[in-house]
Design a protein around this motif. Sequence first.
Motif, PDB file in Angstrom:
ATOM      1  N   THR A 186       0.827  -1.198   0.000  1.00  0.00           N
ATOM      2  CA  THR A 186       0.000   0.000   0.000  1.00  0.00           C
ATOM      3  C   THR A 186       0.863   1.251   0.000  1.00  0.00           C
ATOM      4  N   ASP A 187       0.622   2.125  -0.961  1.00  0.00           N
ATOM      5  CA  ASP A 187       1.323   3.403  -1.043  1.00  0.00           C
ATOM      6  C   ASP A 187       0.310   4.513  -0.791  1.00  0.00           C
ATOM      7  N   LEU A 188       0.502   5.271   0.282  1.00  0.00           N
ATOM      8  CA  LEU A 188      -0.428   6.328   0.658  1.00  0.00           C
ATOM      9  C   LEU A 188       0.188   7.714   0.463  1.00  0.00           C
ATOM     10  N   THR A 189       1.201   7.783  -0.362  1.00  0.00           N
ATOM     11  CA  THR A 189       1.888   9.053  -0.593  1.00  0.00           C
ATOM     12  C   THR A 189       0.906  10.124  -1.063  1.00  0.00           C
ATOM     13  N   GLY A 190       0.894  11.244  -0.350  1.00  0.00           N
ATOM     14  CA  GLY A 190       0.033  12.358  -0.713  1.00  0.00           C
ATOM     15  C   GLY A 190      -1.370  12.293  -0.161  1.00  0.00           C
ATOM     16  N   LYS A 191      -1.762  11.185   0.456  1.00  0.00           N
ATOM     17  CA  LYS A 191      -3.108  11.056   1.007  1.00  0.00           C
ATOM     18  C   LYS A 191      -3.179  11.737   2.379  1.00  0.00           C
ATOM     19  N   THR A 192      -4.225  12.512   2.592  1.00  0.00           N
ATOM     20  CA  THR A 192      -4.430  13.150   3.883  1.00  0.00           C
ATOM     21  C   THR A 192      -5.342  12.280   4.731  1.00  0.00           C
ATOM     22  N   ILE A 193      -4.855  11.923   5.919  1.00  0.00           N
ATOM     23  CA  ILE A 193      -5.576  11.025   6.810  1.00  0.00           C
ATOM     24  C   ILE A 193      -5.748  11.685   8.172  1.00  0.00           C
ATOM     25  N   ALA A 194      -6.967  11.682   8.683  1.00  0.00           N
ATOM     26  CA  ALA A 194      -7.254  12.193  10.022  1.00  0.00           C
ATOM     27  C   ALA A 194      -7.562  11.025  10.947  1.00  0.00           C
ATOM     28  N   ILE A 195      -6.994  11.071  12.146  1.00  0.00           N
ATOM     29  CA  ILE A 195      -7.176   9.997  13.127  1.00  0.00           C
ATOM     30  C   ILE A 195      -7.636  10.610  14.442  1.00  0.00           C
ATOM     31  N   THR A 196      -8.800  10.196  14.942  1.00  0.00           N
ATOM     32  CA  THR A 196      -9.226  10.638  16.260  1.00  0.00           C
ATOM     33  C   THR A 196      -8.662   9.702  17.324  1.00  0.00           C
ATOM     34  N   GLY A 197      -8.583  10.201  18.538  1.00  0.00           N
ATOM     35  CA  GLY A 197      -8.025   9.384  19.619  1.00  0.00           C
ATOM     36  C   GLY A 197      -6.590   8.983  19.346  1.00  0.00           C
ATOM     37  N   ALA A 198      -5.809   9.925  18.791  1.00  0.00           N
ATOM     38  CA  ALA A 198      -4.470   9.586  18.301  1.00  0.00           C
ATOM     39  C   ALA A 198      -3.364   9.808  19.318  1.00  0.00           C
ATOM     40  N   ALA A 212       2.785  16.292   9.205  1.00  0.00           N
ATOM     41  CA  ALA A 212       1.805  15.965  10.235  1.00  0.00           C
ATOM     42  C   ALA A 212       1.456  17.196  11.054  1.00  0.00           C
ATOM     43  N   ILE A 213       0.215  17.225  11.544  1.00  0.00           N
ATOM     44  CA  ILE A 213      -0.235  18.285  12.422  1.00  0.00           C
ATOM     45  C   ILE A 213      -0.989  17.686  13.598  1.00  0.00           C
ATOM     46  N   ALA A 214      -1.021  18.426  14.707  1.00  0.00           N
ATOM     47  CA  ALA A 214      -1.772  18.027  15.896  1.00  0.00           C
ATOM     48  C   ALA A 214      -2.943  18.985  16.070  1.00  0.00           C
ATOM     49  N   LEU A 215      -4.123  18.433  16.309  1.00  0.00           N
ATOM     50  CA  LEU A 215      -5.317  19.255  16.487  1.00  0.00           C
ATOM     51  C   LEU A 215      -6.037  18.858  17.766  1.00  0.00           C
ATOM     52  N   PRO A 216      -6.296  19.801  18.652  1.00  0.00           N
ATOM     53  CA  PRO A 216      -7.100  19.474  19.839  1.00  0.00           C
ATOM     54  C   PRO A 216      -8.540  19.203  19.428  1.00  0.00           C
ATOM     55  N   LEU A 217      -9.098  18.102  19.884  1.00  0.00           N
ATOM     56  CA  LEU A 217     -10.489  17.788  19.553  1.00  0.00           C
ATOM     57  C   LEU A 217     -11.081  16.876  20.611  1.00  0.00           C
ATOM     58  N   ASP A 218     -12.154  17.340  21.203  1.00  0.00           N
ATOM     59  CA  ASP A 218     -12.998  16.499  22.043  1.00  0.00           C
ATOM     60  C   ASP A 218     -14.124  16.021  21.141  1.00  0.00           C
ATOM     61  N   VAL A 219     -14.141  14.744  20.806  1.00  0.00           N
ATOM     62  CA  VAL A 219     -15.097  14.247  19.812  1.00  0.00           C
ATOM     63  C   VAL A 219     -16.539  14.331  20.284  1.00  0.00           C
ATOM     64  N   SER A 266      -8.681  12.376   2.517  1.00  0.00           N
ATOM     65  CA  SER A 266      -8.904  11.109   1.821  1.00  0.00           C
ATOM     66  C   SER A 266      -9.429  10.019   2.747  1.00  0.00           C
ATOM     67  N   VAL A 267      -8.929  10.006   3.982  1.00  0.00           N
ATOM     68  CA  VAL A 267      -9.268   8.924   4.916  1.00  0.00           C
ATOM     69  C   VAL A 267      -9.589   9.514   6.284  1.00  0.00           C
ATOM     70  N   MET A 268     -10.709   9.084   6.844  1.00  0.00           N
ATOM     71  CA  MET A 268     -11.087   9.437   8.216  1.00  0.00           C
ATOM     72  C   MET A 268     -11.105   8.169   9.043  1.00  0.00           C
ATOM     73  N   ILE A 269     -10.302   8.133  10.104  1.00  0.00           N
ATOM     74  CA  ILE A 269     -10.280   6.974  10.995  1.00  0.00           C
ATOM     75  C   ILE A 269     -10.896   7.388  12.324  1.00  0.00           C
ATOM     76  N   ASN A 270     -12.113   6.915  12.564  1.00  0.00           N
ATOM     77  CA  ASN A 270     -12.818   7.212  13.812  1.00  0.00           C
ATOM     78  C   ASN A 270     -12.385   6.189  14.858  1.00  0.00           C
ATOM     79  N   ASN A 271     -11.358   6.555  15.602  1.00  0.00           N
ATOM     80  CA  ASN A 271     -10.725   5.623  16.524  1.00  0.00           C
ATOM     81  C   ASN A 271     -11.007   5.931  17.992  1.00  0.00           C
ATOM     82  N   ALA A 272     -11.345   7.169  18.318  1.00  0.00           N
ATOM     83  CA  ALA A 272     -11.527   7.541  19.723  1.00  0.00           C
ATOM     84  C   ALA A 272     -12.581   6.663  20.377  1.00  0.00           C
ATOM     85  N   GLY A 273     -12.298   6.215  21.587  1.00  0.00           N
ATOM     86  CA  GLY A 273     -13.246   5.372  22.296  1.00  0.00           C
ATOM     87  C   GLY A 273     -12.931   5.315  23.779  1.00  0.00           C
TER      88      GLY A 273
END
Length: 253
Positions: A2-14, A57-64, A85-92
């Motif tokens: 898998t090559d994800l070069t250039g893809k923007t991915i957001a991850i919650t609970g990171a 990479a960037i860091a964003l404060p977020l209370d989901v 491109s990709v949203m990973i809803n990981n916070a739990g």
Amino acid sequence: MTDLTGKTIAITGASSGLGRHFAGLLAAKGAKLALMARRTDRLEAEVDTLRASGTDAIALPLDVTDIAAIGPALDRVEAELGPLSVMINNAGIGGEGMALDITPEHFDQTFAVNTRAVYFGAREAAKRMLASGVAAARDARIINIASIAGLTVLPGLTAYCASKAAVISMTKGLAREWARQHIAVNAICPGYIETEINAHWFATEGGQKQIARLPRKRLMDITALDDALLMLTGPAAGQITGTAITIDDGQVL
């Protein structure tokens, strides 16, 4: 590969656990990453490490649980890193408590983080994927982290199990709703992996007895989800939607 070069991915609970691990995995594949969580000190440290290795990479404060904040956070992601491109809803969070004992506040918080935030996180991501043309290009991916708890009954975890079962159901529903817009929506249902959220329990006598009752008498390694995550973020997911992949080392048997 898998090559994800250039893809923007957001991850919650990171800031820890699976989310932090996912960030390192996806960075190695060339992705641009937005790490989102409440504990910004941890996020900043992780982003510094990723940037040192060449990752954008960037860091964003977020209370989901603050639903109104999700959309603006994703707007900032796109402004700084490009179309999502990709949203990973990981916070739990856990939802421990017997039904006769759990407070309404604990119950509501479990669903606010594990279910409601996933639904609106997916919705806000989908809006932006449609507006940017990422969906039309068939590159839109939403991945919800559910659990084997959504597939079975775990003693003392009725609220948690219900919240994760709802995630599996909504994953299928959103996948059907957005199928013709080419937004792939899938879920991963992990078994027990020792992370910050459960390490205290597995260190106890009761936790050790639980491990001994598992079919393979062990917890899974945090890398167990890697292949599934990469598949669902990459080109293969162009023909995978509405799926909940169980990865549990046979624990639900």
